[in-house]
Write an enzyme that holds these catalytic residues in place. Sequence first.
Site, PDB file in Angstrom:
ATOM      1  N   ASN A   1      13.932 -19.029  35.944  1.00 59.88           N
ATOM      2  CA  ASN A   1      13.459 -17.842  36.544  1.00 59.88           C
ATOM      3  C   ASN A   1      13.131 -16.588  35.589  1.00 59.88           C
TER       4      ASN A   1
ATOM      5  N   ASP B   1      13.014 -19.974  40.933  1.00 62.79           N
ATOM      6  CA  ASP B   1      14.400 -19.577  40.880  1.00 62.79           C
ATOM      7  C   ASP B   1      15.267 -20.506  41.899  1.00 62.79           C
ATOM      8  N   LEU B   2      16.434 -20.901  41.380  1.00 64.98           N
ATOM      9  CA  LEU B   2      16.987 -22.083  41.957  1.00 64.98           C
ATOM     10  C   LEU B   2      17.469 -21.369  43.488  1.00 64.98           C
TER      11      LEU B   2
ATOM     12  N   LYS C   1      26.043 -15.147  33.550  1.00 67.46           N
ATOM     13  CA  LYS C   1      27.202 -15.269  32.626  1.00 67.46           C
ATOM     14  C   LYS C   1      28.090 -14.099  32.021  1.00 67.46           C
TER      15      LYS C   1
ATOM     16  N   SER D   1      33.058 -23.671  31.288  1.00 73.96           N
ATOM     17  CA  SER D   1      33.604 -22.704  30.382  1.00 73.96           C
ATOM     18  C   SER D   1      35.133 -23.101  29.977  1.00 73.96           C
TER      19      SER D   1
ATOM     20  N   TYR E   1      33.066 -14.456  37.523  1.00 75.48           N
ATOM     21  CA  TYR E   1      32.293 -15.334  36.641  1.00 75.48           C
ATOM     22  C   TYR E   1      32.872 -16.668  36.587  1.00 75.48           C
TER      23      TYR E   1
ATOM     24  N   LYS F   1      32.605 -20.611  37.996  1.00 75.58           N
ATOM     25  CA  LYS F   1      32.503 -22.039  37.008  1.00 75.58           C
ATOM     26  C   LYS F   1      33.653 -23.057  37.833  1.00 75.58           C
TER      27      LYS F   1
ATOM     28  N   ASN G   1      27.684  -8.146  24.930  1.00 81.59           N
ATOM     29  CA  ASN G   1      29.057  -8.318  25.432  1.00 81.59           C
ATOM     30  C   ASN G   1      29.836  -8.979  24.475  1.00 81.59           C
ATOM     31  N   ASN G   2      29.325 -10.041  23.666  1.00 79.83           N
ATOM     32  CA  ASN G   2      30.056 -11.018  22.796  1.00 79.83           C
ATOM     33  C   ASN G   2      30.092 -10.721  21.339  1.00 79.83           C
TER      34      ASN G   2
ATOM     35  N   PRO H   1      40.469  -5.393  28.417  1.00 75.79           N
ATOM     36  CA  PRO H   1      41.229  -6.039  29.668  1.00 75.79           C
ATOM     37  C   PRO H   1      40.910  -7.240  29.917  1.00 75.79           C
TER      38      PRO H   1
HETATM   39  P1  NAD Z   1      21.506 -17.605  29.222  1.00 73.51           P
HETATM   40  O1  NAD Z   1      21.528 -16.371  30.300  1.00 73.51           O
HETATM   41  O2  NAD Z   1      20.859 -17.336  27.698  1.00 73.51           O
HETATM   42  O3  NAD Z   1      20.564 -18.710  29.917  1.00 73.51           O
HETATM   43  C1  NAD Z   1      20.740 -19.042  31.359  1.00 73.51           C
HETATM   44  C2  NAD Z   1      19.269 -19.237  32.076  1.00 73.51           C
HETATM   45  O4  NAD Z   1      19.538 -19.200  33.226  1.00 73.51           O
HETATM   46  C3  NAD Z   1      18.441 -18.048  31.700  1.00 73.51           C
HETATM   47  O5  NAD Z   1      17.304 -18.510  30.928  1.00 73.51           O
HETATM   48  C4  NAD Z   1      18.198 -17.451  32.934  1.00 73.51           C
HETATM   49  O6  NAD Z   1      16.918 -16.815  32.948  1.00 73.51           O
HETATM   50  C5  NAD Z   1      18.344 -18.737  33.812  1.00 73.51           C
HETATM   51  N1  NAD Z   1      18.783 -18.551  35.351  1.00 73.51           N
HETATM   52  C6  NAD Z   1      19.851 -17.751  35.718  1.00 73.51           C
HETATM   53  N2  NAD Z   1      19.719 -17.747  37.132  1.00 73.51           N
HETATM   54  C7  NAD Z   1      18.847 -18.644  37.243  1.00 73.51           C
HETATM   55  C8  NAD Z   1      18.382 -18.975  38.663  1.00 73.51           C
HETATM   56  N3  NAD Z   1      19.121 -18.553  39.846  1.00 73.51           N
HETATM   57  N4  NAD Z   1      17.271 -19.657  38.861  1.00 73.51           N
HETATM   58  C9  NAD Z   1      16.709 -20.228  37.620  1.00 73.51           C
HETATM   59  N5  NAD Z   1      17.024 -19.832  36.456  1.00 73.51           N
HETATM   60  C10 NAD Z   1      18.111 -19.155  36.288  1.00 73.51           C
HETATM   61  O7  NAD Z   1      22.872 -18.137  29.038  1.00 73.51           O
HETATM   62  P2  NAD Z   1      23.505 -19.377  28.213  1.00 73.51           P
HETATM   63  O8  NAD Z   1      24.625 -18.556  26.961  1.00 73.51           O
HETATM   64  O9  NAD Z   1      22.452 -20.313  27.457  1.00 73.51           O
HETATM   65  O10 NAD Z   1      24.597 -20.219  29.077  1.00 73.51           O
HETATM   66  C11 NAD Z   1      24.078 -21.258  29.663  1.00 73.51           C
HETATM   67  C12 NAD Z   1      24.941 -21.854  30.583  1.00 73.51           C
HETATM   68  O11 NAD Z   1      26.350 -21.870  29.796  1.00 73.51           O
HETATM   69  C13 NAD Z   1      25.499 -20.854  31.721  1.00 73.51           C
HETATM   70  O12 NAD Z   1      25.644 -21.383  32.890  1.00 73.51           O
HETATM   71  C14 NAD Z   1      26.831 -20.093  31.001  1.00 73.51           C
HETATM   72  O13 NAD Z   1      27.480 -19.726  32.261  1.00 73.51           O
HETATM   73  C15 NAD Z   1      27.497 -21.307  30.388  1.00 73.51           C
HETATM   74  N6  NAD Z   1      28.222 -20.973  29.541  1.00 73.51           N
HETATM   75  C16 NAD Z   1      27.724 -19.847  28.365  1.00 73.51           C
HETATM   76  C17 NAD Z   1      28.675 -19.796  27.451  1.00 73.51           C
HETATM   77  C18 NAD Z   1      28.391 -18.827  26.341  1.00 73.51           C
HETATM   78  O14 NAD Z   1      28.974 -18.161  25.630  1.00 73.51           O
HETATM   79  N7  NAD Z   1      26.868 -18.480  26.249  1.00 73.51           N
HETATM   80  C19 NAD Z   1      30.006 -20.243  27.300  1.00 73.51           C
HETATM   81  C20 NAD Z   1      30.405 -21.171  28.431  1.00 73.51           C
HETATM   82  C21 NAD Z   1      29.552 -21.284  29.400  1.00 73.51           C
HETATM   83  C1  UD1 Z   2      33.908 -14.320  26.846  1.00 76.24           C
HETATM   84  C2  UD1 Z   2      34.310 -14.255  28.098  1.00 76.24           C
HETATM   85  C3  UD1 Z   2      34.449 -15.719  28.401  1.00 76.24           C
HETATM   86  C4  UD1 Z   2      33.248 -16.429  28.186  1.00 76.24           C
HETATM   87  C5  UD1 Z   2      32.901 -16.439  26.741  1.00 76.24           C
HETATM   88  C6  UD1 Z   2      31.616 -17.146  26.484  1.00 76.24           C
HETATM   89  C7  UD1 Z   2      35.501 -11.942  28.540  1.00 76.24           C
HETATM   90  C8  UD1 Z   2      36.877 -11.465  28.593  1.00 76.24           C
HETATM   91  N1  UD1 Z   2      35.444 -13.516  28.246  1.00 76.24           N
HETATM   92  O1  UD1 Z   2      34.921 -14.768  25.887  1.00 76.24           O
HETATM   93  O2  UD1 Z   2      34.740 -15.709  29.901  1.00 76.24           O
HETATM   94  O3  UD1 Z   2      33.378 -18.020  28.476  1.00 76.24           O
HETATM   95  O4  UD1 Z   2      32.789 -14.848  26.556  1.00 76.24           O
HETATM   96  O5  UD1 Z   2      30.693 -16.441  26.636  1.00 76.24           O
HETATM   97  O6  UD1 Z   2      34.326 -11.477  28.330  1.00 76.24           O
HETATM   98  N2  UD1 Z   2      35.501  -8.728  20.566  1.00 76.24           N
HETATM   99  C9  UD1 Z   2      35.480  -7.651  19.744  1.00 76.24           C
HETATM  100  N3  UD1 Z   2      34.702  -6.755  20.014  1.00 76.24           N
HETATM  101  C10 UD1 Z   2      33.379  -7.042  20.475  1.00 76.24           C
HETATM  102  C11 UD1 Z   2      33.500  -8.119  21.418  1.00 76.24           C
HETATM  103  C12 UD1 Z   2      34.220  -9.226  21.215  1.00 76.24           C
HETATM  104  O7  UD1 Z   2      36.606  -7.433  19.082  1.00 76.24           O
HETATM  105  O8  UD1 Z   2      32.609  -5.945  20.665  1.00 76.24           O
HETATM  106  C13 UD1 Z   2      36.398  -9.629  20.227  1.00 76.24           C
HETATM  107  C14 UD1 Z   2      37.288 -10.201  21.592  1.00 76.24           C
HETATM  108  O9  UD1 Z   2      38.324  -9.334  21.962  1.00 76.24           O
HETATM  109  C15 UD1 Z   2      37.509 -11.607  21.220  1.00 76.24           C
HETATM  110  C16 UD1 Z   2      36.498 -12.332  20.445  1.00 76.24           C
HETATM  111  O10 UD1 Z   2      35.720 -10.904  19.707  1.00 76.24           O
HETATM  112  O11 UD1 Z   2      38.784 -11.717  20.718  1.00 76.24           O
HETATM  113  C17 UD1 Z   2      35.561 -12.795  21.144  1.00 76.24           C
HETATM  114  O12 UD1 Z   2      34.906 -12.231  22.160  1.00 76.24           O
HETATM  115  P1  UD1 Z   2      33.629 -12.757  22.985  1.00 76.24           P
HETATM  116  O13 UD1 Z   2      32.495 -13.202  21.992  1.00 76.24           O
HETATM  117  O14 UD1 Z   2      33.448 -11.807  23.961  1.00 76.24           O
HETATM  118  O15 UD1 Z   2      34.026 -13.900  23.749  1.00 76.24           O
HETATM  119  P2  UD1 Z   2      35.498 -14.327  24.667  1.00 76.24           P
HETATM  120  O16 UD1 Z   2      36.206 -13.104  24.961  1.00 76.24           O
HETATM  121  O17 UD1 Z   2      35.936 -15.498  24.047  1.00 76.24           O
END
Ligand code: NAD
Ligand code: UD1
Length: 342
Positions: free
Chosen positions: A32, A58-59, A84, A124, A148, A152, A197-198, A292
């Site tokens: 979507n 959209d699902l 996510k 995850s 979140y 899962k 965020n990551n 946190p």
């Molecule tokens: P992403 O957001 O890039 O991809 C998810 C896709 O799903 C997006 O393109 C979004 O537009 C689509 N989407 C969301 N809700 C929808 C709906 N209701 N209908 C149709 N499409 C929809 O995320 P990603 O990083 O590629 O992650 C893919 C999957 O893996 C997710 O389920 C996520 O929770 C899981 N996952 C991701 C990470 C990570 O760090 N990226 C880690 C563990 C698990």
């Molecule tokens: C986060 C999610 C987790 C999810 C995963 C993959 C949280 C608390 N956990 O994991 O549920 O499955 O992403 O998407 O959000 N860090 C910094 N500065 C930053 C960002 C991160 O120091 O600006 C540090 C974090 O403290 C951590 C490491 O980098 O030690 C990785 O962080 P991140 O990429 O957000 O992944 P996770 O926290 O492992």
Amino acid sequence: MKILVTGGAGYIGSHTCIELLKENYDVVVLDNFSNSCEESLNRVQKITGKNLFFYKLDLLEGPSLHQVFEDHKIDAVIHFAGLKAVGESTTIPLKYYQNNLTGTLNLLSVMEKFNVKNLVFSSSATVYGDPATLPIKEEFPLSVTNPYGRTKLMIEEILKDLYQSDKEWNIALLRYFNPVGAHESGEIGEDPQGLPNNLMPYISQVAVGLLPRLSVFGGDYDTPDGTGVRDYIHVTDLALGHVQTLPKLVSNPGVVIYNLGTGNGFSVLEMIKGVEKASGKQISYEITDRRPGDIAACFADASKAKKELGWEATKSLEDMCNDTWNWQKKNPMGYRNHPKKD
Ligand code: NAD
Ligand code: UD1
């Protein structure tokens, strides 16, 4: 074989589509675009020189979902679609439960109706909570601390119940560790909306000059350098994990669970150094309070996937950093400058 990829325009989905097309699977994508755009799929087709079928859908719209299964004889579904962001899930939990749970339930109902009973689900490592020991094995106790993560875990439970009710289902729960990097072409990669965020997208946006400084969340963990340790896995290795799960699924295994990680942990400071080396830029950072909900360290025992799927991650930290930087420098604004962006 024809594979339906939900969320296939997203970060992991788009990389998985490439590897599926390379292996000559027929690919149908449903997305979507709530967190992605069509341009990623254009680039997937450009990289592979192959076409895929695409539905902007959209699902949550159950009826339109039927049409996809009417149009195509699907053999298996890889289900990535979902929201996510951990932090966001604590502020709008209902949206997360609605999207992730209802979306999955709609998908499963239509699959059942069309007798498509092979599913790979994106889970995850977050389902392990704060593990008592490392490395993490699949049979470790499960616990989650945010909405979140709870979606899962709930979906994992729903899928196990479904299998108990009907043994014709074959379901792989793939628990990803920390996906990073980008396709080696630099054409597709992670494109976070707003402030990342990551860790890796944040570091690479500092490297390219979009953000001034990284906050390192905590320097006093019980880890070798005091910063958090994670199992970063190259997104192409992760994508290949899905491709290698498909033959297992069609062998009628029931419910199977695999960690997809490298088995190695790297600290935040090691990741900063890695991107500095790849980019030739100095990354400005400061050590701040812990975030946190974060844990000190997390890495996988990925031996089960190696033994049962013949899959293991092969890309190094250097590959992850080089490919992250290549994507970031070629696309400093992600897909944003492209006119087709939603
Ligand atoms: P992403 O957001 O890039 O991809 C998810 C896709 O799903 C997006 O393109 C979004 O537009 C689509 N989407 C969301 N809700 C929808 C709906 N209701 N209908 C149709 N499409 C929809 O995320 P990603 O990083 O590629 O992650 C893919 C999957 O893996 C997710 O389920 C996520 O929770 C899981 N996952 C991701 C990470 C990570 O760090 N990226 C880690 C563990 C698990
Ligand atoms: C986060 C999610 C987790 C999810 C995963 C993959 C949280 C608390 N956990 O994991 O549920 O499955 O992403 O998407 O959000 N860090 C910094 N500065 C930053 C960002 C991160 O120091 O600006 C540090 C974090 O403290 C951590 C490491 O980098 O030690 C990785 O962080 P991140 O990429 O957000 O992944 P996770 O926290 O492992």
